[in-house]
Design a protein around this motif. Structure first.
Motif, PDB file in Angstrom:
ATOM      1  N   ALA A 162      32.711   3.497-144.885  1.00 18.00           N
ATOM      2  CA  ALA A 162      33.804   2.619-144.462  1.00 18.00           C
ATOM      3  C   ALA A 162      33.935   2.599-142.941  1.00 18.00           C
ATOM      4  CB  ALA A 162      35.103   3.090-145.100  1.00 18.00           C
ATOM      5  N   VAL A 163      33.768   3.775-142.323  1.00 16.80           N
ATOM      6  CA  VAL A 163      34.017   3.888-140.883  1.00 16.80           C
ATOM      7  C   VAL A 163      32.904   4.717-140.243  1.00 16.80           C
ATOM      8  CG1 VAL A 163      35.659   4.671-139.121  1.00 16.80           C
ATOM      9  CG2 VAL A 163      36.511   3.954-141.364  1.00 16.80           C
ATOM     10  N   ILE A 164      32.393   4.249-139.114  1.00 16.95           N
ATOM     11  CA  ILE A 164      31.483   5.066-138.302  1.00 16.95           C
ATOM     12  C   ILE A 164      32.147   5.261-136.941  1.00 16.95           C
ATOM     13  CG2 ILE A 164      29.208   5.241-137.219  1.00 16.95           C
ATOM     14  CD1 ILE A 164      28.140   3.283-139.324  1.00 16.95           C
ATOM     15  N   LEU A 165      32.461   6.502-136.597  1.00 19.08           N
ATOM     16  CA  LEU A 165      33.022   6.773-135.265  1.00 19.08           C
ATOM     17  C   LEU A 165      31.857   6.953-134.302  1.00 19.08           C
ATOM     18  CD1 LEU A 165      35.861   9.239-136.286  1.00 19.08           C
ATOM     19  CD2 LEU A 165      36.135   6.895-135.449  1.00 19.08           C
ATOM     20  N   ASP A 166      31.903   6.230-133.189  1.00 20.94           N
ATOM     21  CA  ASP A 166      30.770   6.222-132.253  1.00 20.94           C
ATOM     22  C   ASP A 166      31.192   6.833-130.927  1.00 20.94           C
ATOM     23  OD1 ASP A 166      28.643   5.697-130.625  1.00 20.94           O
ATOM     24  OD2 ASP A 166      28.626   3.525-130.944  1.00 20.94           O
ATOM     25  N   THR A 167      30.631   8.006-130.594  1.00 18.32           N
ATOM     26  CA  THR A 167      30.889   8.569-129.264  1.00 18.32           C
ATOM     27  C   THR A 167      29.570   8.754-128.512  1.00 18.32           C
ATOM     28  OG1 THR A 167      30.836  10.819-130.140  1.00 18.32           O
ATOM     29  CG2 THR A 167      33.001   9.794-129.962  1.00 18.32           C
ATOM     30  N   GLY A 168      28.583   7.936-128.862  1.00 20.54           N
ATOM     31  CA  GLY A 168      27.303   8.003-128.149  1.00 20.54           C
ATOM     32  C   GLY A 168      26.360   9.016-128.763  1.00 20.54           C
ATOM     33  N   PRO A 169      25.185   9.200-128.150  1.00 22.48           N
ATOM     34  CA  PRO A 169      24.179  10.119-128.702  1.00 22.48           C
ATOM     35  C   PRO A 169      24.690  11.554-128.724  1.00 22.48           C
ATOM     36  CG  PRO A 169      23.280   8.843-126.849  1.00 22.48           C
ATOM     37  CD  PRO A 169      24.750   8.576-126.888  1.00 22.48           C
ATOM     38  N   THR A 170      24.271  12.314-129.731  1.00 24.61           N
ATOM     39  CA  THR A 170      24.736  13.700-129.840  1.00 24.61           C
ATOM     40  C   THR A 170      24.023  14.574-128.810  1.00 24.61           C
ATOM     41  OG1 THR A 170      23.084  14.188-131.518  1.00 24.61           O
ATOM     42  CG2 THR A 170      25.233  13.429-132.290  1.00 24.61           C
ATOM     43  N   ARG A 171      24.681  15.667-128.423  1.00 27.05           N
ATOM     44  CA  ARG A 171      24.170  16.481-127.312  1.00 27.05           C
ATOM     45  C   ARG A 171      23.032  17.409-127.744  1.00 27.05           C
ATOM     46  NH1 ARG A 171      25.777  21.500-126.037  1.00 27.05           N
ATOM     47  NH2 ARG A 171      27.672  21.370-127.291  1.00 27.05           N
ATOM     48  N   VAL A 172      23.172  18.085-128.887  1.00 28.02           N
ATOM     49  CA  VAL A 172      22.190  19.111-129.277  1.00 28.02           C
ATOM     50  C   VAL A 172      21.002  18.479-130.009  1.00 28.02           C
ATOM     51  CG1 VAL A 172      21.815  21.218-130.621  1.00 28.02           C
ATOM     52  CG2 VAL A 172      23.970  20.879-129.377  1.00 28.02           C
ATOM     53  N   GLY A 173      21.274  17.612-130.960  1.00 29.35           N
ATOM     54  CA  GLY A 173      20.198  16.822-131.557  1.00 29.35           C
ATOM     55  C   GLY A 173      19.521  17.421-132.778  1.00 29.35           C
ATOM     56  N   VAL A 174      19.593  18.730-133.001  1.00 25.90           N
ATOM     57  CA  VAL A 174      19.122  19.303-134.272  1.00 25.90           C
ATOM     58  C   VAL A 174      20.324  19.948-134.962  1.00 25.90           C
ATOM     59  CG1 VAL A 174      16.703  19.701-133.695  1.00 25.90           C
ATOM     60  CG2 VAL A 174      18.393  21.453-133.141  1.00 25.90           C
ATOM     61  N   GLU A 175      20.207  20.152-136.280  1.00 24.79           N
ATOM     62  CA  GLU A 175      21.323  20.670-137.060  1.00 24.79           C
ATOM     63  C   GLU A 175      21.658  22.106-136.656  1.00 24.79           C
ATOM     64  OE1 GLU A 175      18.642  19.251-138.120  1.00 24.79           O
ATOM     65  OE2 GLU A 175      19.113  17.604-139.479  1.00 24.79           O
ATOM     66  N   SER A 176      22.788  22.583-137.189  1.00 26.59           N
ATOM     67  CA  SER A 176      23.240  23.933-136.836  1.00 26.59           C
ATOM     68  C   SER A 176      22.292  25.002-137.381  1.00 26.59           C
ATOM     69  CB  SER A 176      24.642  24.166-137.420  1.00 26.59           C
ATOM     70  OG  SER A 176      24.627  24.035-138.827  1.00 26.59           O
ATOM     71  N   THR A 177      22.281  26.136-136.707  1.00 24.14           N
ATOM     72  CA  THR A 177      21.628  27.338-137.231  1.00 24.14           C
ATOM     73  C   THR A 177      22.517  27.875-138.353  1.00 24.14           C
ATOM     74  OG1 THR A 177      20.746  27.836-135.053  1.00 24.14           O
ATOM     75  CG2 THR A 177      20.846  29.665-136.621  1.00 24.14           C
ATOM     76  N   ILE A 178      21.897  28.297-139.475  1.00 20.69           N
ATOM     77  CA  ILE A 178      22.696  28.866-140.576  1.00 20.69           C
ATOM     78  C   ILE A 178      22.378  30.355-140.716  1.00 20.69           C
ATOM     79  CG2 ILE A 178      23.305  28.736-143.016  1.00 20.69           C
ATOM     80  CD1 ILE A 178      22.394  25.862-143.075  1.00 20.69           C
ATOM     81  N   VAL A 179      23.416  31.185-140.626  1.00 22.65           N
ATOM     82  CA  VAL A 179      23.271  32.632-140.777  1.00 22.65           C
ATOM     83  C   VAL A 179      24.112  33.088-141.963  1.00 22.65           C
ATOM     84  CG1 VAL A 179      23.759  34.873-139.713  1.00 22.65           C
ATOM     85  CG2 VAL A 179      22.826  33.023-138.323  1.00 22.65           C
ATOM     86  N   ALA A 180      23.501  33.829-142.878  1.00 26.20           N
ATOM     87  CA  ALA A 180      24.243  34.375-144.021  1.00 26.20           C
ATOM     88  C   ALA A 180      24.649  35.814-143.731  1.00 26.20           C
ATOM     89  CB  ALA A 180      23.376  34.319-145.278  1.00 26.20           C
ATOM     90  N   LEU A 181      25.942  36.086-143.962  1.00 27.02           N
ATOM     91  CA  LEU A 181      26.488  37.436-143.740  1.00 27.02           C
ATOM     92  C   LEU A 181      27.037  37.940-145.065  1.00 27.02           C
ATOM     93  CD1 LEU A 181      28.322  36.540-140.428  1.00 27.02           C
ATOM     94  CD2 LEU A 181      26.224  37.897-140.653  1.00 27.02           C
TER      95      LEU A 181
END
Ligand code: AMP
Ligand code: MG
Length: 328
Positions: A162-181
């Motif tokens: 329904a909605v796309i919020l646009d604030t320009g290109p993303t800064r990091v560009g790859v997904e988050s690191t996932i750490v299991a604790l």
């Protein structure tokens, strides 16, 4: 007040989330497809919109550590990592807090939960304004390249959100690191926008590899072998170019390759892995759109964010084994 808060689009986005709809929203990593993580029907819509074949667990995004602690149990290690890296591109998998309203579809029925505080004022504000954690995988169709611009979201999912919020290109560009604790050892489930070396420094111990259990169902998307796949074949560690290939370099593109390739780009002129991570998905999209049969990719160092870049490239290059083997 930031522009997006004043804008009508933001108000509509918060209303859409509260009503159980989907909103594409930028984080510092990639654009996410967000829904109310406590509303199972809304979260089911995420899977439908992405054409995601299996119900893999989703990351719940919250505004701050205090909000995260409503849903997960944080030990001293988890608090140390949250302190050091939140808001930022780090997801922590911790024991789920009994009574957390996050729906079972988001946790895939596990007794653990994946939580992140993104460094994205718009995502934080949306979570606060809608009054719920946001389940948000990347805003692309299953198996496709993650979007780093609103335009890429629109091309892939335009008629389904329904909605796309646009604030320009993303800064990091790859997904988050996932750490299991979840055990004595902290495990790196997925390399991403926070470098392993930085995490290990804070933990004071090396990160262990995922166990077979982590890589089996229901662990999902980012961990499937064929993933982040462009239409073109992807050839890694390329130092030359074959006829009909496009070239993705790291450092200046050699003159001979520039001449022979049907299209050429570089992830970074200056051998900078952060810049390369930020450009990775959009460069792959651009080269794929040229119609080249194959994309030859130069070697990228494996340290720092290079670990995440190599992880995504390996998945992009993996044998395609049919829709069922791909996700997210
Ligand atoms: P994304 O596609 O970026 O939303 O990442 C979701 C990934 O988070 C999944 O593929 C899982 O690997 C991981 N994940 C989420 N929740 C859990 C959990 N409870 N236990 C283990 N991994 C999880
Ligand atoms: Mg994804």
């Amino acid at each position: 007040m930031p522009d997006f808060l004043a804008a009508d689009g933001f108000r509509r986005a918060a209303e859409t989330i509260r009503a159980g709809g989907l909103v594409a929203v930028p984080t510092e990593t990639v654009y996410g497809l967000a829904a109310d993580a406590t509303n199972a029907e809304a979260c089911a819509r995420i899977y439908a919109a992405k054409g995601r074949p299996r119900f893999n667990p989703l990351i719940s995004h919250v505004a701050d550590t205090e909000a995260a602690r409503l849903h997960g149990l944080f030990d001293a290690r988890a608090l140390a990592l949250a302190d050091a890296f939140w808001p930022g591109p780090l997801t922590l998998v911790v024991p789920r807090r009994p009574g957390s309203p996050v729906c079972d579809l988001v946790t895939a029925g596990l007794d653990s939960i994946a939580l992140r505080v993104p460094d994205s004022p718009v995502m934080q504000a949306l979570s606060r304004e809608a009054g719920c954690p946001l389940a948000a995988p990347s805003a692309n169709r299953s198996g496709r390249i993650s979007p780093t611009t609103a335009q890429a979201v629109d091309e892939d999912l335009g008629e389904r959100v329904a909605v796309i919020l646009d604030t320009g290109p993303t800064r990091v560009g790859v997904e988050s690191t996932i750490v299991a604790l979840l055990e004595d050892e902290a495990r790196l489930l997925r390399p991403g926008g926070t470098a392993r070396e930085d995490l290990e420094r804070v933990l004071g111990a090396p990160l262990a590899d995922p166990t077979a259990r982590d890589t089996d169902t229901p662990a999902g998307p980012g961990m499937l072998k064929s993933h982040y796949a462009p239409r073109a074949r992807v050839r890694l560690e390329a130092r030359d170019i074959d006829p009909g290939e496009a070239f993705l370099g790291f450092g200046p593109v050699p003159e001979e390759i520039a001449r022979k390739a049907c299209a050429a780009r570089t992830l970074s002129e200056t051998y900078n892995v952060e810049e390369a991570a930020a450009r990775l998905f959009s460069d792959l999209r651009t080269l794929d759109a040229t119609g080249a049969a194959s994309i030859a990719v130069a070697p990228v160092p494996k340290t720092g964010l290079g670990e995440a870049i190599n992880d995504r490239l390996t998945r992009a290059a993996a044998e395609r084994t049919g829709a069922g083997a791909r996700a997210d």
